[in-house]
Design a protein around this motif. Structure first.
Motif, mmCIF file in Angstrom:
data_model
loop_
_atom_site.group_PDB
_atom_site.id
_atom_site.type_symbol
_atom_site.label_atom_id
_atom_site.label_comp_id
_atom_site.label_asym_id
_atom_site.label_seq_id
_atom_site.Cartn_x
_atom_site.Cartn_y
_atom_site.Cartn_z
ATOM 1 N N GLY A 1 0.856 -1.187 0.001
ATOM 2 C CA GLY A 1 -0.217 0.203 0.064
ATOM 3 C C GLY A 1 0.719 1.330 0.010
ATOM 4 N N PRO A 2 0.294 2.436 -0.049
ATOM 5 C CA PRO A 2 1.060 3.822 -0.244
ATOM 6 C C PRO A 2 1.508 4.132 0.876
ATOM 7 C CG PRO A 2 -1.533 4.112 -0.354
ATOM 8 C CD PRO A 2 -1.200 2.485 -0.194
ATOM 9 N N ARG A 3 1.636 3.394 2.046
ATOM 10 C CA ARG A 3 1.751 4.169 3.438
ATOM 11 C C ARG A 3 3.223 3.523 3.985
ATOM 12 N NH1 ARG A 3 -2.686 6.242 6.084
ATOM 13 N NH2 ARG A 3 -4.091 6.629 4.550
ATOM 14 N N VAL A 4 3.776 4.438 4.668
ATOM 15 C CA VAL A 4 5.218 4.030 5.219
ATOM 16 C C VAL A 4 4.520 3.428 6.528
ATOM 17 C CG1 VAL A 4 7.430 4.944 6.167
ATOM 18 C CG2 VAL A 4 6.050 6.079 4.262
#
Lengths: 244, 244
Positions: free
Chosen positions: A219-222
Motif C-alpha cells: 500500500g501507499p503508506r510508510v
C-alpha cells in the motif's frame, strides 16, 4: 499468555512437570490457578494439550500433562527482515512468532544503523524470550528460526537460493506501486523481504530482483515494521485462501 | 516521524509557521535540521508537502510551508474494536491511524474488563496524541474518528446501520474456521469487527450476524489485537487489489 510453554526436558516420563519462576508466578498471580484446575499447555517444538494442576505452593507449580493435539498449522512464510531498531525488534519478534513464520533472517541494509547489530536484544536468550511471548499468545509451540547476517549482498547472492529453496515465491515489500503478484498456492512457500524504515535503496531492490524477488506493494503508506509484517502475512493468507 | 504534522490554525496566510514544543524538539534533536533544509510536512485533515526551514533557535522552528499534494488514499475500512487493555490500546491506535482507517468504535464485550473504560488512555487528548504518532509514521494527515460505546447491544442494534451505511461489507473477525468471504470491491466500504483477547462470545457473534456481519477468519491463531488489525487490513487490501 494463552498457553503455558514447557520444555521437552522438563517433563517426566509419566507426564509430570514442576514449573518455577516466570511461569509459576504467572499461573499464581495472573491465572490464580487452583489444584484440580486445567490449563492449556504446549511443549516447545512439540504438541499442545492440557495440564491438570496437581499442586501450587512454594516448591512450584506441579502439573500432570496430556498432549493430545497438534499445534496450529504453519503460515508457510519465511522473512528476510532488515534489522529493525531494538525497540521495534522487541515488538516484531513476538508478532512474527505468533503468526507462525518459520524462519527469519535479520539482515543489514543501507538504511539500517550499524549500532543495531550491537543491541543486547539480539542475544540468543533474549530473542528466545521474545519468541516465547509470541508462541504463548498464539497457542503455538514451534519457534521461528532466527538468524542474523551483517552483510546483505553475500547473503542474497550466495546463500539465499539454498536458504529459500528453488520453488518459493519471492516477494519484495516495497512502498511504491507494484504490479499485482499472483498469491502463492496453498502449499508453496513464500519468502518476503521487508525493508527498513525508509525502504530498500535502489541497489538493494536490484539485488533482490536479480535473485528472483517480485515487488509486492503493502500500500501507499510508510508502515512501522511491526505493522508491515502482519499486513504482508494477512495479504498472503487471503491470497492463499482464494487460490486453487 | 516521517512527516511533521501542523494544525491548520498554526499556519499564517503567507504559509509561515513557527513550531515549539515536541515538534521543535524532534526537529532539533532527532532530525538535526539546518536553516535552508527541507522537511516533509502535512496539515492535520489537509494536504501534504514540504517546508523550508527559515530558522531554528530558542524561539522555535520557523518554516515556510508549501502544500502541493494530497495525503495517501484511505483504506476504505471502519473498525468496531472491542476495547483493548490500555497497554494494547496505546499500540493499536497508532497502527490504526497509520493504516488509514476512517472510523473506530471502541465497544464493550463480555470479555472486556470494565476497568478498561476508566483508563486515562481514553482521554481525548491522549488518543489524539496516539493518532498523531500513526499519521506522522504513514505521512498521512487524516485522523480516524474514534468513538467509545460502553454498551454493545444498543450500538449494534440501533446505531450501526446508520453508522456503517447500508452498502458496507460487514465482517466479523473470528478465530474459528469460516467460509471464504468475497472481498469488497474497490470502492465498497468494509466494516470489520475485531473482538477481545479470547474472542467474541456466542451471544455477540449472534448479535453481529443478525446485523449482517459475515464471519471472517484471521487464521487459526490467537493474535494480539495490534497484530490482528493489520492482518485484517492486509487481507482486505489484497482482496480489493484482485477484485474487478
Amino acid at each position: 499468555m494463552n498457553l503455558l510453554l514447557i520444555k521437552p526436558t522438563e517433563i517426566n516420563t509419566d507426564g509430570r512437570v514442576t514449573l518455577v519462576g516466570r511461569r509459576h508466578d504467572h499461573a499464581r498471580e495472573v491465572l490464580r490457578v487452583q489444584t484440580g484446575e486445567t490449563l492449556r499447555v504446549g511443549v516447545r517444538g512439540g504438541r499442545v494439550g492440557t495440564a491438570e494442576v496437581l499442586s501450587e505452593d512454594a516448591r512450584g507449580l506441579a502439573l500432570q500433562v496430556t498432549l493430545d493435539a497438534a499445534p496450529p498449522p504453519r503460515a508457510g512464510v519465511d522473512l528476510v527482515l532488515a534489522l529493525p531498531r531494538p525497540k521495534a525488534l522487541k515488538r516484531v519478534v513476538p508478532a512474527v512468532a505468533s503468526l507462525g513464520v518459520d524462519r527469519v533472517v535479520l539482515v543489514n541494509a543501507a538504511r539500517v544503523e550499524k549500532s543495531y547489530f550491537e543491541s543486547k536484544a539480539l542475544a540468543d536468550d533474549f530473542l528466545a524470550g521474545l519468541v516465547d511471548l509470541g508462541l504463548e499468545q498464539a497457542r503455538d509451540t514451534v519457534p521461528p528460526a532466527i538468524e542474523i547476517r551483517e552483510r546483505l549482498k553475500p547473503f542474497v547472492e550466495d546463500e539465499l537460493d539454498e536458504w529459500a529453496g528453488k520453488d518459493s515465491l519471492r516477494l519484495l515489500a516495497h512502498p511504491a506501486p507494484a504490479s499485482p503478484v499472483e498469491p502463492p498456492s496453498t502449499h508453496q512457500r513464500a519468502v518476503v523481504a521487508i525493508g527498513p524504515d525508509g525502504g530498500w535503496v535502489p541497489f538493494e531492490v536490484e539485488l533482490f530482483t536479480k535473485a528472483g524477488f517480485h515487488p509486492f506493494s503493502l500500500g501507499p503508506r510508510v508502515l512501522r515494521v511491526e505493522v508491515a509484517v502482519p499486513v504482508a502475512l494477512g495479504a498472503l493468507q487471503a491470497g492463499r485462501g482464494r487460490s486453487p
